[in-house]
Write a protein that holds these residues in place. Sequence first.
Motif, PDB file in Angstrom:
ATOM      1  N   UNK A 126      -1.986   7.838   1.822  1.00 45.42           N
ATOM      2  CA  UNK A 126      -1.592   8.189   3.032  1.00 45.42           C
ATOM      3  C   UNK A 126      -2.906   8.561   3.747  1.00 45.42           C
ATOM      4  N   UNK A 127      -3.869   8.914   3.099  1.00 44.61           N
ATOM      5  CA  UNK A 127      -5.397   8.944   3.746  1.00 44.61           C
ATOM      6  C   UNK A 127      -5.604   7.915   4.387  1.00 44.61           C
ATOM      7  N   UNK A 185       0.727  -1.085  -0.110  1.00 45.02           N
ATOM      8  CA  UNK A 185       0.072   0.009  -0.106  1.00 45.02           C
ATOM      9  C   UNK A 185       0.897   1.292   0.082  1.00 45.02           C
ATOM     10  N   UNK A 186       1.870   1.251   0.672  1.00 49.43           N
ATOM     11  CA  UNK A 186       3.027   2.399   0.625  1.00 49.43           C
ATOM     12  C   UNK A 186       3.581   2.678  -0.629  1.00 49.43           C
ATOM     13  N   UNK A 187       3.993   1.440  -0.994  1.00 47.94           N
ATOM     14  CA  UNK A 187       4.622   1.447  -2.694  1.00 47.94           C
ATOM     15  C   UNK A 187       3.869   2.138  -3.826  1.00 47.94           C
ATOM     16  N   UNK A 190      -4.788   3.163  10.550  1.00 47.29           N
ATOM     17  CA  UNK A 190      -4.007   3.319  11.848  1.00 47.29           C
ATOM     18  C   UNK A 190      -5.012   3.490  12.874  1.00 47.29           C
ATOM     19  N   UNK A 191      -6.099   4.608  12.500  1.00 51.33           N
ATOM     20  CA  UNK A 191      -6.939   5.029  13.515  1.00 51.33           C
ATOM     21  C   UNK A 191      -8.029   3.944  13.852  1.00 51.33           C
TER      22      UNK A 191
END
Length: 107
Positions: free
Chosen positions: A37-38, A30-32, A44-45
């Motif tokens: 970001x959102x 997902x980061x790649x 994470x939340x």
Amino acid sequence: MPEILVPITLFVSIVFALKIVVEARFRSKLLQTGGADELLRSMARDEDQRRRHGALRWGIVMVLLAVAFAIIQAAGWRDLNAGTLAVLIGAVGLGNLAYYVISRKLD
């Protein structure tokens, strides 16, 4: 008894390790991809909220189980029978219902 617990513990450990690896790979992919970001913040939340709710649920259930064991001890019940099981299962059920009510108020 250890000959039963060791394979069960090993199986649970392997499943838990695989779950962690799969989640880490998913986040890495997902980061790649970028632009997520959102989505990552939201995940994470949500994970933080699930962790807090899990702690709340187990805390309520454990407190009610402790009360159930205190009732069993005070009543002088020494044998495992339908009455003792009913008290214990009822405590777990009440704990889950209390968690449901509290979590609905928190949301």
